[in-house]
Design an enzyme around this catalytic site. Structure first.
Site, PDB file in Angstrom:
ATOM      1  N   GLU A  89     -27.853   2.748  10.352  1.00  0.00           N
ATOM      2  CA  GLU A  89     -26.880   2.200   9.412  1.00  0.00           C
ATOM      3  C   GLU A  89     -27.612   1.370   8.357  1.00  0.00           C
ATOM      4  O   GLU A  89     -28.599   0.700   8.650  1.00  0.00           O
ATOM      5  CB  GLU A  89     -25.881   1.326  10.163  1.00  0.00           C
ATOM      6  N   LYS A 161     -16.813   4.896   8.141  1.00  0.00           N
ATOM      7  CA  LYS A 161     -16.684   4.072   9.346  1.00  0.00           C
ATOM      8  C   LYS A 161     -15.252   3.580   9.526  1.00  0.00           C
ATOM      9  O   LYS A 161     -14.659   2.969   8.630  1.00  0.00           O
ATOM     10  CB  LYS A 161     -17.643   2.883   9.230  1.00  0.00           C
ATOM     11  N   CYS A 202     -22.191   2.539  14.187  1.00  0.00           N
ATOM     12  CA  CYS A 202     -22.363   1.198  14.740  1.00  0.00           C
ATOM     13  C   CYS A 202     -21.178   0.681  15.577  1.00  0.00           C
ATOM     14  O   CYS A 202     -21.010   1.060  16.723  1.00  0.00           O
ATOM     15  CB  CYS A 202     -22.702   0.231  13.615  1.00  0.00           C
TER      16      CYS A 202
END
Length: 327
Positions: A89, A161, A202
């Site tokens: 990321e 995300k 993440c």
């Protein structure tokens, strides 16, 4: 203890595998010895085996410097015959203060991403570019976007995300990702020469529902988890969560990590891992602060074998079952 050979900057290291039951240990020994040759050996990989790599780096607030690091790692992975290299990321940029990333955000057809597309084409390698600062719907927001680029430099897919990191980290600082980031809404899985890939980023790692959907509805075989975990949360939960996602979905997991101090305010927990569908670590960068790549040979026939012997897809209950079951 079992061990698998992996590579980091061309040097063979040993990645420890946790103890297994005897039957599974014998299976894994045969699997690893057949598909993880040491550098310099002439043994040939199995037909179903494909080599992948995961990068670890310490990105800073310098686009050119980060690109130079990524270029070096791409050449390293390509020279090792990896077909896919996964970056963490925020691979291209980590701001010194909140809001810096919004200022440099751009569309996926902009000059920053196009440089990485050319890099993939020139090295003939697929790139998982996790956590790119894509321009949002207004000047105050961006999307934290995982971009998959093929070996011709074409963007094959992108995932924004979904779960944003709004957390008061115990022993650490307060994070408010939603202040400058728009949450995504779409689950993304895409076919590739490495198998069917499930894209995440993440903090998504803490929400198993997403991975369940990628596995059981979108038929993912390999889950990608590019991350910049905080030092505090990484020490406590990183490996545990990754291995859990691999075991419960019976997928390979490739987790590229940011590592070390980016600036005076931000530090990431570096522990780049490649995990098989039985939950065993088959690739690992041993130094949690180093920049480098971990390499492993993955075999999708192992995915099929694990799923056949433990048929979770047939045994799991549908959503309607839980709606009607008594408490």
């Amino acid at each position: 203890m079992l061990s698998a050979s992996v590579h980091s900057f061309g040097v063979v290291i040993k990645s420890q595998i946790l103890p297994l039951a005897l039957g599974h240990k014998r299976q894994l020994i045969a699997f690893l010895t057949a598909r993880a040759p040491v550098a310099g050996e002439s043994s040939t990989m199995a037909t179903n085996s494909v080599r992948v790599a995961a990068a670890q780096m310490t990105s800073i607030n310098d686009l050119a410097a980060n690109f130079a690091t990524c270029s070096r790692l791409v050449k390293e992975a390509a020279s090792a015959d990896a077909k896919l290299l996964c970056f963490p990321e925020a691979f291209s940029y980590v701001g010194a203060k909140d809001g810096d990333s919004v200022k440099i955000a751009e569309c996926l057809d902009g000059p920053i991403m196009q440089k990485y597309c050319r890099l993939a084409r020139e090295s003939s390698i697929w790139l998982s570019l996790g956590g790119f600062q894509e321009r949002g719907s207004d000047d105050d927001h961006l999307c934290n976007t995982h971009v998959l680029v093929d070996d011709t430099g074409k963007i094959r897919s992108s995932y924004r995300k979904i779960h944003l990191f709004d957390v008061d980290v115990p022993g650490g600082r307060v994070y408010k990702e939603s202040k400058f980031t728009e949450a995504g809404k779409d689950i993304v899985a895409v076919d590739s020469p490495i198998g069917r890939l499930g894209l995440t980023v993440c903090y998504d790692l803490r929400f198993p529902e997403l991975y369940q959907l990628l596995r059981f509805q979108h038929e993912a075989q390999v889950l990608l988890v590019p991350s910049a975990f905080t030092k505090e949360t990484g020490q406590a939960h990183w490996e545990i969560l990754l291995r859990a996602r691999a075991i419960e979905t019976q997928c390979y997991v490739i987790a590229a990590a940011q590592a070390g101090k980016h600036n005076d305010k931000r530090e990431s927990y570096g522990d780049t891992l490649i995990i098989d569908p039985w939950g065993a670590i088959v690739g690992r960068l041993p130094d949690r602060l180093s920049t480098g790549i971990a390499i492993a040979d993955i075999d999708l026939s192992l995915v099929d074998s694990v799923r056949e012997k433990m048929p979770l897809a047939k045994q799991r209950k549908p959503l309607d079952f839980w709606k009607t079951s008594s408490l």
